[in-house]
Design a protein around this motif. Structure first.
Motif, PDB file in Angstrom:
ATOM      1  N   GLY A 110     -15.863  80.945  73.337  1.00 49.88           N
ATOM      2  CA  GLY A 110     -14.729  80.436  72.584  1.00 49.88           C
ATOM      3  C   GLY A 110     -13.801  79.539  73.384  1.00 49.88           C
ATOM      4  O   GLY A 110     -13.034  78.745  72.826  1.00 49.88           O
ATOM      5  N   VAL A 111     -13.861  79.637  74.695  1.00 53.82           N
ATOM      6  CA  VAL A 111     -12.997  78.808  75.528  1.00 53.82           C
ATOM      7  C   VAL A 111     -13.416  77.341  75.438  1.00 53.82           C
ATOM      8  O   VAL A 111     -12.585  76.443  75.351  1.00 53.82           O
ATOM      9  CB  VAL A 111     -13.061  79.275  77.005  1.00 53.82           C
ATOM     10  CG1 VAL A 111     -12.120  78.440  77.862  1.00 53.82           C
ATOM     11  CG2 VAL A 111     -12.710  80.757  77.109  1.00 53.82           C
ATOM     12  N   GLY A 112     -14.733  77.132  75.434  1.00 52.99           N
ATOM     13  CA  GLY A 112     -15.268  75.779  75.490  1.00 52.99           C
ATOM     14  C   GLY A 112     -14.744  74.862  74.396  1.00 52.99           C
ATOM     15  O   GLY A 112     -14.132  73.823  74.694  1.00 52.99           O
ATOM     16  N   PRO A 113     -14.947  75.197  73.129  1.00 58.86           N
ATOM     17  CA  PRO A 113     -14.492  74.306  72.062  1.00 58.86           C
ATOM     18  C   PRO A 113     -13.003  74.012  72.173  1.00 58.86           C
ATOM     19  O   PRO A 113     -12.555  72.896  71.866  1.00 58.86           O
ATOM     20  CB  PRO A 113     -14.795  75.086  70.791  1.00 58.86           C
ATOM     21  CG  PRO A 113     -15.808  76.100  71.170  1.00 58.86           C
ATOM     22  CD  PRO A 113     -15.630  76.383  72.617  1.00 58.86           C
ATOM     23  N   TYR A 139     -14.738  69.114  84.333  1.00 58.43           N
ATOM     24  CA  TYR A 139     -16.110  68.978  83.820  1.00 58.43           C
ATOM     25  C   TYR A 139     -16.097  68.421  82.408  1.00 58.43           C
ATOM     26  O   TYR A 139     -16.930  67.596  82.044  1.00 58.43           O
ATOM     27  CB  TYR A 139     -16.825  70.338  83.854  1.00 58.43           C
ATOM     28  CG  TYR A 139     -17.087  70.850  85.255  1.00 58.43           C
ATOM     29  CD1 TYR A 139     -17.807  70.071  86.164  1.00 58.43           C
ATOM     30  CD2 TYR A 139     -16.619  72.091  85.665  1.00 58.43           C
ATOM     31  CE1 TYR A 139     -18.046  70.533  87.454  1.00 58.43           C
ATOM     32  CE2 TYR A 139     -16.847  72.560  86.949  1.00 58.43           C
ATOM     33  CZ  TYR A 139     -17.563  71.780  87.845  1.00 58.43           C
ATOM     34  OH  TYR A 139     -17.805  72.231  89.105  1.00 58.43           O
ATOM     35  N   VAL A 140     -15.148  68.892  81.613  1.00 53.82           N
ATOM     36  CA  VAL A 140     -15.052  68.418  80.232  1.00 53.82           C
ATOM     37  C   VAL A 140     -14.856  66.895  80.225  1.00 53.82           C
ATOM     38  O   VAL A 140     -15.402  66.179  79.392  1.00 53.82           O
ATOM     39  CB  VAL A 140     -13.888  69.144  79.507  1.00 53.82           C
ATOM     40  CG1 VAL A 140     -13.582  68.494  78.171  1.00 53.82           C
ATOM     41  CG2 VAL A 140     -14.226  70.620  79.338  1.00 53.82           C
ATOM     42  N   TYR A 167     -16.623  71.824  67.095  1.00 57.57           N
ATOM     43  CA  TYR A 167     -17.066  73.034  66.391  1.00 57.57           C
ATOM     44  C   TYR A 167     -17.775  73.985  67.357  1.00 57.57           C
ATOM     45  O   TYR A 167     -18.454  73.539  68.280  1.00 57.57           O
ATOM     46  CB  TYR A 167     -18.023  72.673  65.256  1.00 57.57           C
ATOM     47  CG  TYR A 167     -17.344  71.840  64.188  1.00 57.57           C
ATOM     48  CD1 TYR A 167     -16.658  72.462  63.146  1.00 57.57           C
ATOM     49  CD2 TYR A 167     -17.371  70.457  64.255  1.00 57.57           C
ATOM     50  CE1 TYR A 167     -16.018  71.707  62.181  1.00 57.57           C
ATOM     51  CE2 TYR A 167     -16.740  69.693  63.292  1.00 57.57           C
ATOM     52  CZ  TYR A 167     -16.059  70.320  62.262  1.00 57.57           C
ATOM     53  OH  TYR A 167     -15.425  69.582  61.326  1.00 57.57           O
ATOM     54  N   PRO A 168     -17.633  75.281  67.109  1.00 52.91           N
ATOM     55  CA  PRO A 168     -18.338  76.247  67.956  1.00 52.91           C
ATOM     56  C   PRO A 168     -19.716  76.582  67.380  1.00 52.91           C
ATOM     57  O   PRO A 168     -19.840  76.810  66.177  1.00 52.91           O
ATOM     58  CB  PRO A 168     -17.440  77.484  67.891  1.00 52.91           C
ATOM     59  CG  PRO A 168     -16.830  77.416  66.517  1.00 52.91           C
ATOM     60  CD  PRO A 168     -16.751  75.965  66.127  1.00 52.91           C
ATOM     61  N   ALA A 211     -18.917  64.234  65.565  1.00 54.84           N
ATOM     62  CA  ALA A 211     -18.349  65.545  65.907  1.00 54.84           C
ATOM     63  C   ALA A 211     -19.029  66.071  67.161  1.00 54.84           C
ATOM     64  O   ALA A 211     -20.084  65.579  67.554  1.00 54.84           O
ATOM     65  CB  ALA A 211     -18.570  66.536  64.765  1.00 54.84           C
ATOM     66  N   ILE A 212     -18.374  67.074  67.763  1.00 53.34           N
ATOM     67  CA  ILE A 212     -18.985  67.723  68.929  1.00 53.34           C
ATOM     68  C   ILE A 212     -19.205  69.187  68.596  1.00 53.34           C
ATOM     69  O   ILE A 212     -18.317  69.862  68.061  1.00 53.34           O
ATOM     70  CB  ILE A 212     -18.090  67.608  70.181  1.00 53.34           C
ATOM     71  CG1 ILE A 212     -17.881  66.129  70.547  1.00 53.34           C
ATOM     72  CG2 ILE A 212     -18.687  68.362  71.357  1.00 53.34           C
ATOM     73  CD1 ILE A 212     -16.975  65.910  71.746  1.00 53.34           C
TER      74      ILE A 212
END
Lengths: 222, 67, 1012
Positions: free
Chosen positions: A95-98, A75-76, A111-112, A88-89
């Motif tokens: 926390g897994v996503g970033p 998906y990423v 960044y989260p 930037a994103i």
């Protein structure tokens, strides 16, 4: 599910202060369900950030995407075509996503936007409570499916400490003493004797204390 | 902001009460500033927080949700 | 006879009773003639500021009903009309009516108000209870239906032969001084009379000083003072000097509960609550603390949530309640009003107030005697319609029914209940003629606009000079021309005029317009008209948008034409932006079941079942016990003395022998699925092997009842001579030996009621005790009978019993919660009741042979059943209706209705009325073969749904569900279209048709982007 809260606006603004064009990525998994990182929240944060930047007299361009799950590389990968267009994103996943994003796009700054809190569930709309600490070795069958590891401030396994008063934990009047609940339930079910059983030391190596964890299921590994 | 600052105010009004009240203000010829523009919604529950933010982004100086 | 019955009904009176009855009738397949003597419908309810106990704005809640009546295809509204004579009989009456001239052509009048502005003749405004002035040409009130002016007899032209200012200035040529009185003849299968009542006129009393001081006002005048549309625009001021009062007194029972020549002996039922409400609302109106005092005799707050309201008034708002009947008000020289009264301890006290409100009662309307005579309907000794408790909406004449305050003084919910009840009763013999006279509108096929680029037509209305006189309409029109997607613009003198509708249709066809924007007045009044027009032109009605450039613009910015013009441009631009995203919406028809399920075999359930079955619809009646009849089995007579036994026997027989009623005894409901129109419910037999059966039904009536609470105090169950009221009734019917030789009896009222655990009045116990006390006195006039009470609540005509009881020598001793009666068993086993006498202030010991406890009513617990149907209960366990005032037998969930004690304690006559009302409400659905669903409802995009339950948890009506495929489903038949779930959905998976994000964001955004 994983429960998260959105970081304060100040903190997010500080992270992205040098950028003019960001990609804001939501996740349709847990954070949508806990009303903090789905498509709606992405739209809302996007708007807030733009307004905040406008107040400073500068412009911020935000593009919004919400993908199925940020904890799966497939998906990423859907973001790859666009990701270089941004300074930037900002990830609205747990926390897994970033981290998955950072691994997929090593040259991009990630960044989260959320603070990931705990594993839990909604006790009513808008209120989530912790139920699991992910310690790796479940013991709740000893305690009538009430987890003292996650829900006792001290993770005690053999009964309440002296800080239990009127059913509340000494850390806060808003926190129930899980041991109070366990004991009551045992009494109601007339199984208080169960609690006389000594439990061996908990092997905390299966928890975070044993270092980063991994789960390998051979039969699935190709 | 200059001296003749004229704020733009969007009012989201529930069809059943506040919109009706705005109509009544008309029937009674009660004067109020023309800066207020009413948008009819079926219920204030339909007012998404996003609308408020987007309105501010677009340039609204105030938003009024009435129902 | 019923085969020749006519499928139309005449309803006389356009107050809330007539309105509700008309809507029920018209929705269930009958043509309604609604006759109203005034120029507009709405009655007294339209004059009220707020309504108890919810403090809802009265106009806000009645106004949608007014509009519905005005627009209903099957309600023919005849205003300024009166019944002259009737002939014929049930099933086929011929009615002659006189319609007085309005002098204003309703087809032409656009209610712009210029006529009234120019009219030189001022008269007292009866809508403001005479406190303000209006013109001789007038609109009864801003939201009036029909929204048409009328000229009254004070017109200068009528008196002097010249003036005609209105005609000169009317922009639409609507004034017609040649208008003549018309004589009409109509035929109807049944007649409902709902003429309401009058407000008692206190000017006949010198002692209240009503005529001497403008600051002594009636309660209706006070309603108008509080109302934002009233004479002082909602500012609470004294009429004399327009200054805010600091102290206001309410005097209760003015014109009620009195037996002087000009008074009414009965209780007017509503005054205690409206005084409570007025005091609370008055306080809310004031910046400075307002002192309020209510002088009363008995506090009669007997309805649902009334006692709680009263407690809040006392405890939270500090309203003072003083138990004293005031005989005189003395206006002092300094404009203050002096009241002299006796305190509880009998001392003389004096207080001065800035204003005094006379809580006037309800009197028979001044024309009702004549009307009743023409109808051949008997009145009772008070001048109200005579009815039996066992057929509470039937008159002596077959085919003629009554409802509302013409039957007895009563509040709005009870009136609405009776209105529905009378609709059911009236059509019981007309079901063969259902749909025979109703009208259906033929529609051309709809054009498919899917995929077409928006082609928007904009019509800007001048509204005579209402818009055009302030804003620059040609400029607005020309501005609209340049907006994106706009292909046609024009301005009209009156966009809403009849000829213009044809013109709009023609333009739509000629230019291929597929979205229409009208910039004129309020969509609340005019959107349906324009939607109908574009529908006639083959466009889906949702392809229409309105810009309200009159009510929200030229009417409120008259002093600044430039700004009004600019704002009108903004509003048009916003409407066009939204219209560009409009999509056709289609309602789909859904076949529905024909049957009804009624749960509960007491009087309420049986009356509802018979009511529905008599209309030719099958009914499943479920009763969990072995016997039909519920509490009525234990009752002797109604308060009017009618025998309940024979009535009950007849009702049970009708239920058992009715071809359309299927009876399930010893059965309970064990599950239900589905929604309005198509429920599927599982019934399980409690007898033997627990056989299960599934039934399909379109509606459900819950009549699960309540029961007398078993007392836990006063030696009940311990001493053989302590009994409840029902025990007493049984003792009477069984000639119990405990009654023979009894020399003294004590009744204790409010046992288990009006206490913190059950803070409600059980409504029936005072009447019941009075009735029993009289029976005892009748049996043995020498018997000593004491009623130990807190307030005697013999509301309405039940006050007769209270008067009779006092005359018969029943002794009344009052107690309060701080000083409860003490009951002991003496050594000789004799009972002793000690109570502090309120006059003597000393304890009195009574030694009765018998103690009767007036124990309150508690609802039957049916948690599982109520959860199956997802119907709410209040903290006392009573079912919560959809709206306390205007939907007293409906639930918020469509297709489910309630009746009887499960709703709230009530006497049998009210249970019967509510049950008939439930039948009537049910018939609005059952009368149809299919229902239309969809339109402005929420719909879910499955792929986006995270099944997070946000919609399920936030919907105020509990409609969304998560289905087996793990996404939300929202039943379009049930969705109310509020959009709450749409705004909350974190996945943006739900949209509300016609109010989509796209549409509303486009509309908002358009405000800030000038130009096209």
């Amino acid at each position: 599910m994983i429960v998260a809260d959105r970081k304060s606006l100040d903190e997010i603004q500080e992270m992205i202060k040098d950028y003019k064009k960001i990609l804001l990525v939501g996740c349709k998994g847990c954070v949508t369900v806990c009303n903090v990182g789905g498509m709606k929240e992405v739209q809302v944060l996007s708007s807030i950030l733009k307004i905040a930047r406008k107040k400073e007299g500068r412009e911020l361009q935000v593009e919004e995407r919400t993908i199925e799950r940020q904890c799966d590389f497939e998906y990423v990968e859907q973001l790859r075509a666009d990701c270089d267009r941004f300074d930037a994103i900002l990830s609205m996943a747990c926390g897994v996503g970033p981290q998955f994003l950072a691994e997929a796009f090593p040259s991009q700054k990630i960044y989260p936007a959320l603070d990931t809190k705990f594993f839990g569930g909604a006790v009513q709309h808008g209120i989530w409570e912790e139920r699991c600490a992910g310690c790796g070795t479940c013991v709740i069958h000893f305690y009538d499916s009430l987890c003292p590891i996650a829900r006792c401030a001290k993770s005690l396994q053999h009964g309440p400490c002296g800080g239990s008063a009127n059913g509340k934990c000494e850390i806060s009047e808003d926190v129930d003493c899980i041991w109070d609940i366990i004991v009551r339930k045992k009494m109601e079910q007339e199984r208080l004797e169960d609690l006389r059983t000594y439990r061996a030391f908990k092997d905390w190596r299966s928890a975070r204390d044993g270092g980063p964890r991994k789960s390998i299921r051979e039969e699935l590994v190709q | 902001m200059n001296e003749t600052f004229e704020p733009q105010i969007v009012a989201y009004c529930c069809n059943y009460c506040a919109y009706a009240a705005a109509d009544l203000a008309g029937s009674m010829r009660l004067s109020y500033p023309s800066n207020v523009k009413v948008i009819q919604v079926p219920c204030t529950g339909r007012v998404d927080i996003l609308y408020l933010l987007r309105a501010i982004e677009d340039g609204a100086d105030g938003i009024y949700v009435a129902g | 006879m019923s085969k020749q019955a006519i499928g139309s009904v005449l309803v006389v009176g356009g107050g809330i009773a007539g309105i509700q009855a008309s809507l029920d009738l018209a929705d269930s397949g009958y043509l309604v003639y609604l006759v109203e003597k005034n120029s507009a419908i709405g009655g007294v309810m339209s004059q009220l500021d707020k309504t108890f106990p919810t403090n809802d704005c009265s106009m806000c809640i009645i106004s949608p009903k007014l509009v519905e009546v005005g627009r209903h295809l099957n309600i023919e509204l005849l205003t300024l009309s009166e019944v002259q004579s009737i002939s014929g009989e049930q099933g086929n009456f011929e009615i002659k009516l006189t319609q007085h001239p309005r002098y204003v052509d309703v087809d032409k009048c656009i209610a712009c108000g210029i006529c009234a502005e120019k009219c030189p003749k001022k008269v007292l405004n009866e809508y403001d209870a005479g406190l303000g002035k209006r013109k001789s040409i007038y609109l009864k009130y801003a939201q009036a239906v029909p929204l048409k002016y009328a000229i009254d007899e004070n017109c200068i032209y009528f008196k002097k032969g010249k003036c005609k200012a209105c005609e000169k200035f009317c922009p639409s040529d609507a004034i017609n001084f040649d208008d003549k009185q018309k004589e009409l003849t109509i035929n109807a299968g049944a007649i409902l009379i709902a003429p309401g009542s009058a407000v008692y006129d206190p000017s006949v009393y010198d002692t209240y000083g009503y005529k001497q001081s403008p600051n002594i006002v009636t309660s209706l005048e006070f309603e108008r003072i509080l109302a934002a549309t009233g004479p002082f625009a909602g500012d609470l001021v004294r009429p004399s000097d327009k200054k805010a009062p600091a102290k206001i007194a309410w005097l209760q029972c003015v014109g009620s509960r009195d037996i002087n020549t000009c008074d009414n002996s009965y209780c007017s039922s509503v005054c205690c609550m409206y005084a409570n409400k007025q005091a609370v609302i008055a306080k809310e109106h004031c910046d400075d603390p307002l002192d309020t005092a209510i002088f009363f005799m008995d506090l009669r707050t007997y309805g649902k949530d009334f006692d709680k309201y009263n407690l809040r008034a006392q405890e939270d708002h500090g309203v003072r309640f003083i138990r004293s009947r005031i005989h005189s008000v003395f206006p002092d020289d300094d404009d203050k009003l002096r009241i002299v009264y006796a305190t509880e301890s009998g001392k003389r006290a004096e207080e001065r107030f800035d204003m005094v409100v006379l809580s006037v009662g309800l009197s028979p309307g001044k024309d009702v005697a004549g009307l009743a005579e023409k109808m051949g309907v008997e009145l009772n000794n008070h001048g109200f319609a005579r009815t039996s408790c066992l057929s509470p909406v039937s008159t002596n004449r077959e085919g003629i029914f009554v409802c509302g305050t013409f039957q007895e003084p009563k509040d709005i919910p009870h009136t609405v209940m009776e209105a529905s009840a009378s609709a059911a009763a009236a059509t019981g013999n007309l079901s063969h003629a259902r749909w025979s006279l109703t009208r259906v509108k033929e529609m051309p096929p709809e054009e498919n606009v899917t995929g077409q680029k928006p082609r928007i037509g904009v019509f800007v209305c001048n509204c005579g000079i209402n818009i055009g006189g302030v804003a620059d309409v040609p400029a607005i029109r020309d501005y609209a021309r340049d907006l994106t997607h706009v292909i046609h613009v024009e301005d009209n003198l009156f966009t809403c005029s009849q000829d213009n509708q044809d013109h709009i249709k023609q333009i739509i066809r000629e230019k291929g317009i597929n979205r229409v924007v009208v910039a004129s007045c309020s969509p609340r009044t005019h959107e349906p008209l324009f939607q109908e027009t574009i529908r006639d032109a083959g466009l889906n009605k949702y392809l229409f948008e309105m810009a309200n450039i009159r009510d929200h613009n030229t009417w409120v910015h008259m002093d600044n034409p430039e700004k009004a013009t600019e704002k009108a441009k903004d509003l048009v631009r916003m409407a066009v932006a939204k219209a560009a995203y409009s999509e056709p919406l289609h309602q789909v028809s859904l076949k529905i079941s024909k049957a009804a399920l009624v749960i509960g075999g007491g009087v309420s359930g049986m009356e509802a079942a018979v009511g529905i079955a008599d209309q030719g619809r099958p009914v499943y009646l479920v009763e969990k016990s072995i016997e039909l009849g519920g509490n009525a089995k234990f009752l002797g007579t109604t308060w009017q003395g009618e025998q309940i036994g024979p009535y009950l026997e007849d009702l049970v027989n009708r239920v058992k022998n009715h071809p359309d009623i299927e009876l399930f005894m010893q059965t309970k409901v064990t599950g239900t699925t589905g929604t309005m129109g198509n429920f599927s419910t599982t019934l399980t037999s409690l007898n033997g092997e627990g056989k299960e059966i599934k039934i399909d039904h379109a509606v459900t009536v819950l009549a699960t009842g309540g029961r007398e609470k078993v007392p836990e105090q006063y030696l009940y169950g311990e001493h053989p001579h302590v009994m409840t009221q029902l025990d007493m009734d049984r003792a009477f019917s069984e000639s119990d030996e405990r009654l023979s030789g009894t020399k003294s009896v004590v009744f204790i009222q409010c046992v288990g009621s009006r206490i913190p655990e059950r803070p409600y009045c059980s409504k029936i116990c005072c009447t019941h005790s009075l009735k029993s006390a009289l029976l005892l006195k009748n049996k043995n006039p020498k018997m000593k009978v004491y009623i130990v009470y807190r307030d005697i609540r013999s509301y309405g005509f039940r006050e007769e019993l209270y008067v009779q009881a006092r005359e018969a020598g029943v002794i009344f001793i009052r107690y309060n919660l701080k000083n409860l009666p003490k009951v002991e068993s003496l050594e000789d086993d004799h009972l002793s009741v000690t109570v502090t006498d309120h006059v003597l202030g000393m304890p009195v010991r009574l030694k009765p042979d018998l103690l009767v406890l007036a124990s309150g009513i508690v609802p039957n617990a049916n948690t599982a059943l109520f959860e199956f149907f997802k119907v709410p209960v209040n903290s006392e366990g009573f079912l919560i209706e959809a709206h306390a005032k205007l939907r007293p037998v409906d639930f918020s969930s469509e297709g489910i209705f309630l009746a009887g004690l499960a709703h709230y304690p009530k006497p049998i006559e009210e249970s019967i009325a509510q049950a008939k009302a439930a039948a009537s409400r049910a018939m609005t659905i059952l009368a149809k073969e299919e229902i239309m669903v969809g339109g402005v409802v929420a719909s879910v995009e499955d792929a986006r749904c995270a099944a997070c339950l946000t919609c399920v948890r936030t919907c105020p009506y509990g409609i969304p569900k998560i289905n087996e495929d793990s996404h939300a489903v929202i039943d379009s038949a049930e969705c109310h279209g509020c959009g709450m779930c749409v705004s909350e959905c974190p996945g943006k998976a739900i949209s509300l048709q016609h109010f989509t994000d796209e549409q509303l964001l486009a509309k908002t955004s358009a405000l800030f982007t000038s130009g096209g």
